[in-house]
Scaffold this motif. Structure first.
Motif, PDB file in Angstrom:
ATOM      1  N   ARG A 134       4.530  19.292 -10.595  1.00 49.47           N
ATOM      2  CA  ARG A 134       4.266  17.870 -10.336  1.00 49.47           C
ATOM      3  C   ARG A 134       5.560  17.097 -10.169  1.00 49.47           C
ATOM      4  O   ARG A 134       5.699  16.268  -9.262  1.00 49.47           O
ATOM      5  CB  ARG A 134       3.439  17.267 -11.471  1.00 49.47           C
ATOM      6  N   SER A 135       6.515  17.335 -11.039  1.00 45.95           N
ATOM      7  CA  SER A 135       7.803  16.649 -10.947  1.00 45.95           C
ATOM      8  C   SER A 135       8.526  17.043  -9.666  1.00 45.95           C
ATOM      9  O   SER A 135       9.084  16.194  -8.959  1.00 45.95           O
ATOM     10  CB  SER A 135       8.665  16.982 -12.169  1.00 45.95           C
ATOM     11  N   HIS A 136       8.508  18.324  -9.362  1.00 48.53           N
ATOM     12  CA  HIS A 136       9.136  18.823  -8.136  1.00 48.53           C
ATOM     13  C   HIS A 136       8.498  18.176  -6.911  1.00 48.53           C
ATOM     14  O   HIS A 136       9.206  17.673  -6.017  1.00 48.53           O
ATOM     15  CB  HIS A 136       8.989  20.337  -8.065  1.00 48.53           C
ATOM     16  N   LYS A 137       7.180  18.155  -6.864  1.00 54.54           N
ATOM     17  CA  LYS A 137       6.473  17.606  -5.707  1.00 54.54           C
ATOM     18  C   LYS A 137       6.762  16.118  -5.542  1.00 54.54           C
ATOM     19  O   LYS A 137       6.927  15.628  -4.417  1.00 54.54           O
ATOM     20  CB  LYS A 137       4.974  17.844  -5.856  1.00 54.54           C
ATOM     21  N   ARG A 138       6.843  15.412  -6.643  1.00 52.38           N
ATOM     22  CA  ARG A 138       7.110  13.976  -6.592  1.00 52.38           C
ATOM     23  C   ARG A 138       8.469  13.703  -5.963  1.00 52.38           C
ATOM     24  O   ARG A 138       8.630  12.764  -5.175  1.00 52.38           O
ATOM     25  CB  ARG A 138       7.031  13.389  -8.004  1.00 52.38           C
ATOM     26  N   GLY A 139       9.464  14.532  -6.287  1.00 56.14           N
ATOM     27  CA  GLY A 139      10.782  14.354  -5.702  1.00 56.14           C
ATOM     28  C   GLY A 139      10.849  14.806  -4.262  1.00 56.14           C
ATOM     29  O   GLY A 139      11.299  14.062  -3.380  1.00 56.14           O
ATOM     30  N   ILE A 140      10.371  16.015  -3.991  1.00 58.19           N
ATOM     31  CA  ILE A 140      10.522  16.586  -2.648  1.00 58.19           C
ATOM     32  C   ILE A 140       9.675  15.840  -1.632  1.00 58.19           C
ATOM     33  O   ILE A 140      10.009  15.784  -0.438  1.00 58.19           O
ATOM     34  CB  ILE A 140      10.197  18.098  -2.657  1.00 58.19           C
ATOM     35  N   SER A 141       8.580  15.212  -2.074  1.00 56.99           N
ATOM     36  CA  SER A 141       7.733  14.461  -1.149  1.00 56.99           C
ATOM     37  C   SER A 141       8.458  13.246  -0.582  1.00 56.99           C
ATOM     38  O   SER A 141       8.063  12.721   0.464  1.00 56.99           O
ATOM     39  CB  SER A 141       6.443  14.022  -1.838  1.00 56.99           C
ATOM     40  N   LEU A 142       9.510  12.814  -1.252  1.00 58.73           N
ATOM     41  CA  LEU A 142      10.263  11.645  -0.791  1.00 58.73           C
ATOM     42  C   LEU A 142      11.229  11.988   0.337  1.00 58.73           C
ATOM     43  O   LEU A 142      11.642  11.094   1.089  1.00 58.73           O
ATOM     44  CB  LEU A 142      11.045  11.029  -1.955  1.00 58.73           C
ATOM     45  N   VAL A 143      11.616  13.262   0.446  1.00 60.98           N
ATOM     46  CA  VAL A 143      12.675  13.638   1.392  1.00 60.98           C
ATOM     47  C   VAL A 143      12.301  14.792   2.314  1.00 60.98           C
ATOM     48  O   VAL A 143      13.007  15.045   3.294  1.00 60.98           O
ATOM     49  CB  VAL A 143      13.980  13.996   0.641  1.00 60.98           C
ATOM     50  N   GLY A 144      11.236  15.533   2.019  1.00 61.94           N
ATOM     51  CA  GLY A 144      10.844  16.655   2.858  1.00 61.94           C
ATOM     52  C   GLY A 144      11.388  17.973   2.354  1.00 61.94           C
ATOM     53  O   GLY A 144      12.308  18.026   1.531  1.00 61.94           O
ATOM     54  N   THR A 145      10.840  19.058   2.862  1.00 60.33           N
ATOM     55  CA  THR A 145      11.135  20.393   2.333  1.00 60.33           C
ATOM     56  C   THR A 145      12.359  21.041   2.968  1.00 60.33           C
ATOM     57  O   THR A 145      12.700  22.174   2.636  1.00 60.33           O
ATOM     58  CB  THR A 145       9.929  21.322   2.541  1.00 60.33           C
ATOM     59  N   GLU A 146      13.040  20.357   3.884  1.00 55.71           N
ATOM     60  CA  GLU A 146      14.219  20.947   4.518  1.00 55.71           C
ATOM     61  C   GLU A 146      15.481  20.741   3.690  1.00 55.71           C
ATOM     62  O   GLU A 146      16.573  21.133   4.119  1.00 55.71           O
ATOM     63  CB  GLU A 146      14.408  20.348   5.917  1.00 55.71           C
ATOM     64  N   VAL A 147      15.358  20.112   2.536  1.00 58.04           N
ATOM     65  CA  VAL A 147      16.504  19.903   1.654  1.00 58.04           C
ATOM     66  C   VAL A 147      16.187  20.499   0.291  1.00 58.04           C
ATOM     67  O   VAL A 147      15.104  21.027   0.063  1.00 58.04           O
ATOM     68  CB  VAL A 147      16.840  18.400   1.522  1.00 58.04           C
ATOM     69  N   GLY A 148      17.158  20.422  -0.605  1.00 58.44           N
ATOM     70  CA  GLY A 148      16.965  20.960  -1.944  1.00 58.44           C
ATOM     71  C   GLY A 148      17.323  19.938  -2.995  1.00 58.44           C
ATOM     72  O   GLY A 148      16.951  18.775  -2.924  1.00 58.44           O
ATOM     73  N   THR A 149      18.078  20.376  -3.977  1.00 60.08           N
ATOM     74  CA  THR A 149      18.500  19.499  -5.056  1.00 60.08           C
ATOM     75  C   THR A 149      19.987  19.207  -4.901  1.00 60.08           C
ATOM     76  O   THR A 149      20.738  20.086  -4.456  1.00 60.08           O
ATOM     77  CB  THR A 149      18.215  20.167  -6.426  1.00 60.08           C
ATOM     78  N   PRO A 150      20.444  17.992  -5.175  1.00 60.00           N
ATOM     79  CA  PRO A 150      19.736  16.903  -5.862  1.00 60.00           C
ATOM     80  C   PRO A 150      19.016  15.959  -4.893  1.00 60.00           C
ATOM     81  O   PRO A 150      19.342  15.887  -3.713  1.00 60.00           O
ATOM     82  CB  PRO A 150      20.884  16.154  -6.537  1.00 60.00           C
ATOM     83  N   ILE A 151      18.043  15.237  -5.440  1.00 58.45           N
ATOM     84  CA  ILE A 151      17.373  14.143  -4.746  1.00 58.45           C
ATOM     85  C   ILE A 151      17.564  12.893  -5.581  1.00 58.45           C
ATOM     86  O   ILE A 151      17.439  12.925  -6.807  1.00 58.45           O
ATOM     87  CB  ILE A 151      15.873  14.434  -4.565  1.00 58.45           C
ATOM     88  N   ILE A 152      17.863  11.795  -4.920  1.00 53.67           N
ATOM     89  CA  ILE A 152      18.048  10.510  -5.593  1.00 53.67           C
ATOM     90  C   ILE A 152      17.123   9.494  -4.947  1.00 53.67           C
ATOM     91  O   ILE A 152      16.996   9.451  -3.717  1.00 53.67           O
ATOM     92  CB  ILE A 152      19.508  10.037  -5.510  1.00 53.67           C
ATOM     93  N   ALA A 153      16.471   8.666  -5.765  1.00 51.60           N
ATOM     94  CA  ALA A 153      15.611   7.592  -5.276  1.00 51.60           C
ATOM     95  C   ALA A 153      16.018   6.284  -5.939  1.00 51.60           C
ATOM     96  O   ALA A 153      16.245   6.235  -7.150  1.00 51.60           O
ATOM     97  CB  ALA A 153      14.147   7.900  -5.569  1.00 51.60           C
TER      98      ALA A 153
END
Length: 203
Positions: A134-153
């Motif tokens: 759930r946490s992963h999906k919440r982050g990756i949904s903001l930027v798409g699956t062509e990137v990885g970590t880190p994500i910042i919002a």
């Protein structure tokens, strides 16, 4: 979280050295800009679980489940306030410390932050995977699956990165923050990249 500071969220995987660099920079930004960071997990293992990987990277992804599962288990048992201290303790050992034994990393990190050693067993079980996903999906949904970590919002703007080494300090950290928010918030902006010529500088 303080109401007079802008809320920011960063998603990380504890095994990623570039996320570690970004987290050290973001801690400095928190000091020089009016932001307050919430630290959340994502998972390179989840991101890559259905991809065709070479044997060495697949082994790395198989091992990557452990640390992030333990952080999720610790947060579910002891509250979200343990996420950042446990990440710091793990990351210090994995990255500048160069430890390869992730089970030892986990045991030592739990001890450092005063959490029960029994949480280390979560590394080998799927008990907390639903929360992790759930946490992963919440982050990756903001930027798409062509990137990885880190994500910042921040304030409706989300982006992958920045990938930077060494972690900027002081005014340099502030300028990078301002620039990231500016370009990421530009309608239609998607990518700015160049080839990396050096690895993470942890000191």
């Amino acid at each position: 979280m303080s109401t007079d500071r802008t809320p920011v969220e960063m998603w990380f995987d504890p095994i990623c050295p570039w996320a570690w660099m970004t987290s050290r920079w973001l801690m400095e930004v928190e000091r020089v800009r009016d932001i307050e960071v919430t630290w959340s997990v994502m998972s390179l293992a989840v991101l890559n679980e259905h991809r065709d990987l070479d044997a060495a990277y697949r082994l790395l992804m198989d091992n990557a489940w452990g640390p992030v599962r333990v952080i999720v288990a610790a947060a579910e048992a002891h509250g979200d306030e343990v996420v950042k201290p446990l990440y710091d303790a793990m990351g210090t050992r994995i990255h500048p410390g160069g430890m390869k034994d992730l089970e030892a990393v986990t045991r030592e990190a739990l001890a450092e932050v005063g959490l029960p050693e029994r949480l280390a067993s979560a590394a080998h079980h799927k008990t907390h995977d639903a929360a992790l996903r759930r946490s992963h999906k919440r982050g990756i949904s903001l930027v798409g699956t062509e990137v990885g970590t880190p994500i910042i919002a921040v304030e409706g703007i989300a982006f992958f990165g920045p990938v930077v080494t060494p972690a900027p300090k002081g005014d340099d950290a502030a300028r990078l923050w301002d620039g990231c928010v500016l370009v990421a918030g530009t309608p239609g902006f998607y990518e700015l990249k160049r080839t990396r010529t050096q690895g993470p500088i942890f000191t």
